[in-house]
Design an enzyme around this catalytic site. Structure first.
Site, PDB file in Angstrom:
ATOM      1  CB  SER A 147      -0.967   0.435   1.188  1.00  0.00           C
ATOM      2  OG  SER A 147      -1.759   1.293   1.644  1.00  0.00           O
ATOM      3  CG  ASP A 187      -5.578  -1.531  -4.890  1.00  0.00           C
ATOM      4  OD1 ASP A 187      -4.211  -2.081  -4.662  1.00  0.00           O
ATOM      5  OD2 ASP A 187      -6.187  -1.033  -4.195  1.00  0.00           O
ATOM      6  CG  HIS A 213      -5.590  -2.959  -0.588  1.00  0.00           C
ATOM      7  ND1 HIS A 213      -4.525  -2.340  -1.675  1.00  0.00           N
ATOM      8  CD2 HIS A 213      -5.049  -1.642   0.728  1.00  0.00           C
ATOM      9  CE1 HIS A 213      -3.838  -0.658  -1.536  1.00  0.00           C
ATOM     10  NE2 HIS A 213      -3.644  -0.874   0.404  1.00  0.00           N
TER      11      HIS A 213
END
Length: 412
Positions: free
Chosen positions: A191, A287, A354
């Site tokens: 991330s 995502d 994610h």
């Protein structure tokens, strides 16, 4: 095998502040219907080390506290191998969101967990992490809100934007802890940590002699400069706020800033074409962070037409899926040149998820996602250890039945 669906009880997932608000809506306290935080692992708990030398360098968290990391020592054949994982957890892009953040573990070591469980790529068990389990594994905590790039302060608000200095202080400390003797090293992150990995990849390479094998793995870090459902560029506006507020421009790769504006160079898609160090991009083509925050954010959907699709892909209608297929195409286009290099690796699956490297169920388990009959851990290991080509791209949704999709309860 049917697709795996992971139900998320809290409608919050990764620490990013709302684009124009003070409170983080995506708060990386992951509470799943099953397997809680560890994704099914019983990995080791590792204590927090504060970097005592950081204060003298001005390398402090948003609130002025010391930065830190968690280090689990390698052993056996991995004693001189190092995996440095940069923690993720969103960003803050204005004074109010950074003030809010400094009262949390994302902005202050005073609020950080004293121990973290190492799972997925951080696991110390060969059955959970076959190629990296006995390496020196480090989690560098994230407390600057700018992907380790800022260099400034706001005295009136009591804020320190010192991400670049934290990065340097952490690397200096780890080199003193023995990383200077590494025969191989991998910089990784998920991330916002995936963004950090891409932005700092060549710097990391520069720490080591030329004969040391050094590579980078960016998980869920390909945040795209894309238009949302109303034709606006929400993510560009958000990243522009970070770069301006935190003074990030001076820290961004010069290979990008010499020919593009600074905000563009916070987007990994504009940095990866010029990375010199071998890099692996692990990403989902859909995502869910970007679906919820930059593709179909609430600000772009006042009538709530995307509210169901945002939280559960099964509720997306044909027009919405068509829009998302366009996003997937942009994702693939952004890595086309990157993938042409023999030194790089790629695993882009058509899942609504994610971050897949730090959860045990997606990294390496019996029912983990697969492409080319390879689990993510196997693809990354093949690439790092040069056991074979490791470039995998999925067909478009809904063809992949190995996904672990994220489904949210309620809109946010």
């Amino acid at each position: 095998m049917a697709s795996r669906v992971v139900a998320v009880i809290l409608a919050v997932l990764a620490g990013a502040s709302a684009a124009h608000g003070s409170e983080p809506w995506w708060n990386e306290t992951q509470v799943y219907g099953t397997n809680a935080n560890s994704g099914g692992s019983t990995g080791v708990f590792v204590g927090l080390t504060l970097i005592q030398s950081a204060a003298a360098k001005g390398a402090v968290c948003l609130d002025g506290s010391l930065p830190g990391y968690h280090l689990h020592r390698g052993f056996g054949s991995g004693a001189n191998s190092w995996l440095v994982n940069l923690e993720g957890g969103g960003w803050c892009n204005d004074v109010s969101s950074c003030v809010f953040r400094k009262g949390s573990r994302r902005g202050s070591s005073n609020h950080m967990e004293r121990q973290l469980q190492f799972t997925g790529i951080m696991s110390n068990r060969p059955g959970e992490n076959p190629d990296f389990y006995n390496w020196n594994r480090v989690k560098v905590r994230y407390c600057d809100g700018g992907s380790f790039t800022g260099d400034g302060s706001n005295a009136a608000a009591g804020l320190y934007f010192r991400g670049q200095r934290i990065w340097q202080a952490a690397m200096d400390d780890l080199m003193a802890q023995g990383m200077r003797y590494a025969n191989q090293a991998l910089l990784a992150g998920c991330s916002a940590g995936g963004v950090s990995t891409i932005l700092h990849c060549d710097e990391f390479r520069g720490l080591f002699p030329s004969n040391t094998r050094v590579k980078c793995l960016a998980d869920a870090g390909m945040f795209l400069d894309t238009v949302d459902v109303r034709g606006r560029r929400e993510m560009r506006s958000f990243f522009d706020g970070i770069v301006r507020l935190q003074g990030s421009g001076r820290s961004l790769p010069r290979s990008c800033t010499t020919h593009m504006d600074k905000t563009s160079c916070f987007f990994p898609q504009n940095v990866v074409p010029n990375i010199q160090t071998p890099t692996f991009i692990l990403n989902t083509a859909y995502d869910v962070w970007q679906l919820q925050q930059s593709v179909a954010p609430k600000t772009a959907d006042p009538q709530g037409l995307w509210s169901k699709c945002r939280t559960n892909h099964a509720y997306c209608n044909s027009n919405q899926l068509q829009f998302l297929q366009g996003f997937r195409n942009q994702m693939l286009d952004s890595v086309r040149g990157f993938s042409a290099s023999r030194q790089n690796g790629m695993f882009i699956n058509s899942c609504f998820a994610h971050c897949q490297s730090e959860r045990q169920d997606t990294w390496y388990a019996n029912n983990s996602p697969r492409l080319g009959n390879k689990r993510i851990a196997e693809a990354v290991g093949d690439w790092f250890l040069e056991r074979g080509d490791a470039k995998y791209t999925d067909c478009a949704y809904p063809c992949d039945n190995t996904c672990h999709h994220l489904v949210f309860r309620g809109d946010h």
